[in-house]
Design an enzyme around this catalytic site. Structure first.
Site, PDB file in Angstrom:
ATOM      1  N   ARG A   1      -5.313   3.564  13.395  1.00  0.00           N
ATOM      2  CA  ARG A   1      -6.340   2.655  12.827  1.00  0.00           C
ATOM      3  C   ARG A   1      -5.202   1.508  13.105  1.00  0.00           C
ATOM      4  NH1 ARG A   1      -6.247  -0.471   8.643  1.00  0.00           N
ATOM      5  NH2 ARG A   1      -8.508  -1.006   7.343  1.00  0.00           N
TER       6      ARG A   1
ATOM      7  N   ASP B   1      -3.236  -7.274  -4.489  1.00  0.00           N
ATOM      8  CA  ASP B   1      -2.204  -8.140  -3.470  1.00  0.00           C
ATOM      9  C   ASP B   1      -1.514  -8.909  -4.404  1.00  0.00           C
ATOM     10  OD1 ASP B   1      -2.920  -5.658  -1.711  1.00  0.00           O
ATOM     11  OD2 ASP B   1      -3.713  -7.741  -0.128  1.00  0.00           O
TER      12      ASP B   1
ATOM     13  N   HIS C   1      -8.814  -3.726  -3.979  1.00  0.00           N
ATOM     14  CA  HIS C   1      -9.552  -2.732  -2.789  1.00  0.00           C
ATOM     15  C   HIS C   1      -8.455  -1.580  -1.981  1.00  0.00           C
ATOM     16  CE1 HIS C   1      -6.539  -5.857  -1.572  1.00  0.00           C
ATOM     17  NE2 HIS C   1      -5.932  -5.476  -0.728  1.00  0.00           N
TER      18      HIS C   1
ATOM     19  N   HIS D   1      -5.818  -1.237  -5.135  1.00  0.00           N
ATOM     20  CA  HIS D   1      -4.451  -2.315  -5.837  1.00  0.00           C
ATOM     21  C   HIS D   1      -5.084  -3.338  -5.080  1.00  0.00           C
ATOM     22  CE1 HIS D   1      -3.781  -1.939  -1.271  1.00  0.00           C
ATOM     23  NE2 HIS D   1      -3.719  -3.504  -1.478  1.00  0.00           N
TER      24      HIS D   1
END
Length: 308
Positions: A285, A219, A275, A217
């Site tokens: 994470r 941002d 990214h 996508h």
């Protein structure tokens, strides 16, 4: 220092018990705008784009977890996403990805990981992705969201402290200054914007489309107000989790950033920086997404426990 990267390593991880906090009353429900995928069409396009670029480019490690760097930069040509915008003193005139390991201390990052764990212990998404937004109060809870501040009103335990918010604000301010310095922006023209949130990813299968964090996508397309995106990692690749690397999708090669406790990665938010995050293989994470805009109408205030 770059090198070819192999598939995600599996590392043994010790089992940890999540903290549980009692609740006195029924949880107050609240509806929030989804934060991850803007539409099904974008998701379909992202999968196709990812498959094509990954086949063509392969993977290269931009900054590995084992390298502690004061500042590593990869310049990219700016997209046309900013051309028609009026924010001349702020919008990117050069575009890049930057990684810094000296901006935030490991003790600060570990403290903020504790904030994320304490908050997310009150909720947690049904799938592999959960968020906690200290600004709006949005907390993942099953397949929806609750407002954590309304939830805290029903409880006797103290979950957050003024020290938590002070560290959060100090870290945010340092990142804000680093981005302004890197891109030659007057700090007063660059504003914190939403969504800015803690995230936890684990290996639970996706329950909704918003759990599918591995789609490519942009941002600025997904969120609208973003001009500069930053990530502060609160756990380390290869130690607390495997998989979960951050991958920039480029025409020649896909470049990965391996998360490291206290590592800050920031970049211009346009389509020059497509990214995604690869699927987690093991562990948990933690990170904070801290986003900035040039549009004062999209600015948000720092969170403050005393006003909640």
């Amino acid at each position: 220092m770059t090198g070819k990267s192999s598939s995600p390593r599996k590392v043994p991880l010790s089992k940890r018990n999540g903290g549980k906090v009692s609740e006195k009353n029924e949880e107050p429900k609240v509806t929030f705008t989804p934060l991850y995928i803007s539409s099904a069409a974008v998701a379909v396009f992202a999968v196709l784009y990812y498959m094509l670029t990954l086949q063509e480019g392969g993977l290269e490690t931009f900054v590995p977890v084992g390298l502690r760097t004061e500042r590593t930069v990869h310049e990219v040509a700016c997209s046309k996403d900013y051309d028609k915008e009026p924010f001349q003193d702020c919008k990117p005139k050069r575009c890049a990805r930057v990684v810094m390991d000296e901006l935030v201390t490991e003790s600060e990052a570990r403290h903020l990981q504790g904030v994320a764990k304490r908050g997310l212990a009150l909720g947690g998404g049904a799938g592999g992705a959960s968020i906690l937004d200290l600004h709006s109060g949005a907390l993942s809870k099953g397949k929806s969201f609750v407002n954590i501040y309304r939830l805290l009103e029903t409880m006797s335990e103290e979950i957050f402290t003024e020290e938590d918010f002070r560290i959060y604000r100090n870290v945010k301010s340092r990142i804000h200054k680093a981005i302004a310095n890197e891109f030659g922006v007057n700090p007063s023209a660059l504003f914190l914007t939403k969504p800015t949130f803690f995230s936890r990813m684990d290996t639970k299968p996706a329950s909704t489309v918003h759990d599918e964090y591995w789609h490519t996508h942009v941002d600025k397309v997904t969120y609208g107000s973003f001009h500069y995106t930053s990530l502060l990692y609160l756990s380390s690749y290869g130690q607390e989790f495997s998989g979960g690397r951050f991958i920039f999708v480029d025409k020649d090669v896909n470049r990965t950033v391996e998360p490291r406790l206290g590592r800050v990665s920031f970049f211009t938010s346009g389509s020059e920086n497509v990214h995604f995050v690869e699927k987690l293989v093991e562990g948990e994470r933690f990170a904070i997404t801290i986003s900035f805009t040039c549009d004062p109408a999209q600015a948000i205030e720092d969170p403050d426990l005393s006003t909640k």
